[in-house]
Design a protein around this motif. Structure first.
Motif, PDB file in Angstrom:
ATOM      1  N   LEU A 261     -69.216  10.850  90.531  1.00 56.63           N
ATOM      2  CA  LEU A 261     -68.346  10.757  89.374  1.00 56.63           C
ATOM      3  C   LEU A 261     -66.933  10.954  89.894  1.00 56.63           C
ATOM      4  N   TYR A 262     -66.059   9.995  89.626  1.00 60.47           N
ATOM      5  CA  TYR A 262     -64.651  10.064  90.021  1.00 60.47           C
ATOM      6  C   TYR A 262     -63.867  10.628  88.847  1.00 60.47           C
ATOM      7  N   VAL A 263     -62.969  11.573  89.115  1.00 56.36           N
ATOM      8  CA  VAL A 263     -62.194  12.223  88.065  1.00 56.36           C
ATOM      9  C   VAL A 263     -60.715  12.172  88.448  1.00 56.36           C
ATOM     10  N   GLU A 264     -59.910  11.549  87.580  1.00 52.46           N
ATOM     11  CA  GLU A 264     -58.463  11.516  87.786  1.00 52.46           C
ATOM     12  C   GLU A 264     -57.832  12.537  86.857  1.00 52.46           C
ATOM     13  N   PHE A 265     -57.019  13.427  87.425  1.00 52.24           N
ATOM     14  CA  PHE A 265     -56.429  14.498  86.624  1.00 52.24           C
ATOM     15  C   PHE A 265     -55.037  14.849  87.155  1.00 52.24           C
ATOM     16  N   ARG A 266     -54.281  15.568  86.330  1.00 46.93           N
ATOM     17  CA  ARG A 266     -52.953  16.036  86.737  1.00 46.93           C
ATOM     18  C   ARG A 266     -52.860  17.526  86.469  1.00 46.93           C
ATOM     19  N   SER A 267     -52.256  18.234  87.419  1.00 47.77           N
ATOM     20  CA  SER A 267     -52.019  19.670  87.262  1.00 47.77           C
ATOM     21  C   SER A 267     -50.638  19.990  87.816  1.00 47.77           C
ATOM     22  N   ARG A 268     -50.149  21.161  87.438  1.00 44.65           N
ATOM     23  CA  ARG A 268     -48.863  21.650  87.948  1.00 44.65           C
ATOM     24  C   ARG A 268     -48.953  23.159  88.087  1.00 44.65           C
ATOM     25  N   LEU A 269     -47.949  23.734  88.752  1.00 44.06           N
ATOM     26  CA  LEU A 269     -47.887  25.185  88.885  1.00 44.06           C
ATOM     27  C   LEU A 269     -47.470  25.793  87.555  1.00 44.06           C
ATOM     28  N   ALA A 270     -47.991  26.964  87.232  1.00 41.36           N
ATOM     29  CA  ALA A 270     -47.633  27.647  85.986  1.00 41.36           C
ATOM     30  C   ALA A 270     -46.214  28.188  86.049  1.00 41.36           C
ATOM     31  N   ALA A 271     -45.716  28.490  87.245  1.00 38.26           N
ATOM     32  CA  ALA A 271     -44.355  29.013  87.426  1.00 38.26           C
ATOM     33  C   ALA A 271     -43.783  28.420  88.703  1.00 38.26           C
ATOM     34  N   ALA A 272     -42.473  28.409  88.782  1.00 38.78           N
ATOM     35  CA  ALA A 272     -41.820  27.893  89.983  1.00 38.78           C
ATOM     36  C   ALA A 272     -42.216  28.725  91.187  1.00 38.78           C
TER      37      ALA A 272
ATOM     38  N   SER B 129     -53.295  21.268  95.513  1.00 36.63           N
ATOM     39  CA  SER B 129     -52.020  20.584  95.354  1.00 36.63           C
ATOM     40  C   SER B 129     -51.804  20.336  93.872  1.00 36.63           C
ATOM     41  N   GLU B 130     -50.631  19.839  93.550  1.00 36.63           N
ATOM     42  CA  GLU B 130     -50.330  19.548  92.163  1.00 36.63           C
ATOM     43  C   GLU B 130     -49.942  18.083  92.019  1.00 36.63           C
ATOM     44  N   GLY B 131     -49.829  17.632  90.778  1.00 43.30           N
ATOM     45  CA  GLY B 131     -49.535  16.233  90.513  1.00 43.30           C
ATOM     46  C   GLY B 131     -50.816  15.501  90.154  1.00 43.30           C
ATOM     47  N   TRP B 132     -50.766  14.176  90.193  1.00 42.49           N
ATOM     48  CA  TRP B 132     -51.963  13.374  89.911  1.00 42.49           C
ATOM     49  C   TRP B 132     -52.885  13.410  91.110  1.00 42.49           C
ATOM     50  N   ARG B 133     -54.166  13.649  90.846  1.00 41.97           N
ATOM     51  CA  ARG B 133     -55.175  13.719  91.901  1.00 41.97           C
ATOM     52  C   ARG B 133     -56.443  13.003  91.427  1.00 41.97           C
TER      53      ARG B 133
ATOM     54  N   ALA C 228     -51.096  30.648  89.084  1.00 35.94           N
ATOM     55  CA  ALA C 228     -51.972  29.872  88.205  1.00 35.94           C
ATOM     56  C   ALA C 228     -51.598  28.397  88.235  1.00 35.94           C
ATOM     57  N   LEU C 229     -52.576  27.563  87.921  1.00 34.79           N
ATOM     58  CA  LEU C 229     -52.360  26.132  87.759  1.00 34.79           C
ATOM     59  C   LEU C 229     -52.474  25.784  86.281  1.00 34.79           C
ATOM     60  N   VAL C 230     -51.764  24.746  85.876  1.00 39.44           N
ATOM     61  CA  VAL C 230     -51.846  24.257  84.501  1.00 39.44           C
ATOM     62  C   VAL C 230     -52.408  22.848  84.545  1.00 39.44           C
ATOM     63  N   LEU C 231     -53.556  22.650  83.918  1.00 44.85           N
ATOM     64  CA  LEU C 231     -54.156  21.331  83.786  1.00 44.85           C
ATOM     65  C   LEU C 231     -53.491  20.649  82.598  1.00 44.85           C
ATOM     66  N   THR C 232     -52.962  19.436  82.807  1.00 48.35           N
ATOM     67  CA  THR C 232     -52.253  18.766  81.714  1.00 48.35           C
ATOM     68  C   THR C 232     -52.874  17.439  81.298  1.00 48.35           C
ATOM     69  N   ASP C 233     -53.656  16.828  82.155  1.00 50.57           N
ATOM     70  CA  ASP C 233     -54.251  15.532  81.816  1.00 50.57           C
ATOM     71  C   ASP C 233     -55.530  15.310  82.591  1.00 50.57           C
ATOM     72  N   VAL C 234     -56.503  14.709  81.939  1.00 53.29           N
ATOM     73  CA  VAL C 234     -57.641  14.107  82.614  1.00 53.29           C
ATOM     74  C   VAL C 234     -57.585  12.650  82.172  1.00 53.29           C
ATOM     75  N   ARG C 235     -57.120  11.801  83.060  1.00 55.34           N
ATOM     76  CA  ARG C 235     -56.911  10.396  82.707  1.00 55.34           C
ATOM     77  C   ARG C 235     -58.235   9.678  82.489  1.00 55.34           C
ATOM     78  N   LYS C 236     -59.174   9.912  83.414  1.00 51.11           N
ATOM     79  CA  LYS C 236     -60.482   9.286  83.270  1.00 51.11           C
ATOM     80  C   LYS C 236     -61.490   9.915  84.214  1.00 51.11           C
ATOM     81  N   ALA C 237     -62.739   9.724  83.846  1.00 48.49           N
ATOM     82  CA  ALA C 237     -63.869  10.127  84.682  1.00 48.49           C
ATOM     83  C   ALA C 237     -64.848   8.960  84.617  1.00 48.49           C
ATOM     84  N   PHE C 238     -65.249   8.444  85.762  1.00 48.83           N
ATOM     85  CA  PHE C 238     -66.039   7.218  85.775  1.00 48.83           C
ATOM     86  C   PHE C 238     -66.937   7.147  87.008  1.00 48.83           C
TER      87      PHE C 238
END
Length: 136
Positions: free
Chosen positions: A3-14, A47-51, A83-93
């Motif tokens: 199962l492939y999962v595309e998601f985006r995360s970022r750091l909770a603080a700088a 890491s952060e960003g789109w993965r 902490a990490l912040v999950l902001t998007d799950v674009r797709k899982a396929f």
């Protein structure tokens, strides 16, 4: 079968964060949870960003069998309180026999902070039910 999962995360603080993330899949009617990291720290995503991550599942598994997707964040060794912040799950396929992406199983958009417990080593988790197409 993956199962492939595309998601985006970022750091909770700088700053710098060495928390790591694993993607877990639960199938309908089964007790087993399959994890992208196979319970090996070095296989976790850091890491952060789109993965895009993958979870190995039993041969022949289909999207209809996926019950839920869980994001598990583990504390880092150098900055255990971050902490990490999950902001998007674009797709899982799944890929079809021609290696073409199949139907989307899960889409989610929001903001979920994942702060693991550095003391116990327990990951912070966030679960999305299959068939969910939220926030888009």
């Amino acid at each position: 079968n993956y199962l492939y999962v595309e998601f985006r995360s970022r750091l909770a603080a700088a700053g710098v964060c060495d928390s790591k993330l694993a993607i877990q899949v639960k199938l309908r009617g089964a007790d087993t949870v399959y994890s992208s990291d196979h319970q090996v720290d070095s296989l976790r995503i850091q890491s952060e960003g789109w993965r895009r991550g993958t979870v190995e599942l039993p041969p022949g598994t289909t999207g209809a069998q996926v019950e839920s997707l869980t994001f598990a964040t583990y504390a880092g060794k150098n900055q255990p309180g971050c902490a990490l912040v999950l902001t998007d799950v674009r797709k899982a396929f799944f890929l079809d026999h021609g290696y073409v992406p199949g139907a989307n199983v899960i889409t989610w958009q929001g903001e979920q902070t994942l702060r693991p417990d550095a003391t116990s080593g327990a990951p912070a988790t966030f679960t999305i039910t299959a068939g969910t197409h939220q926030g888009l």
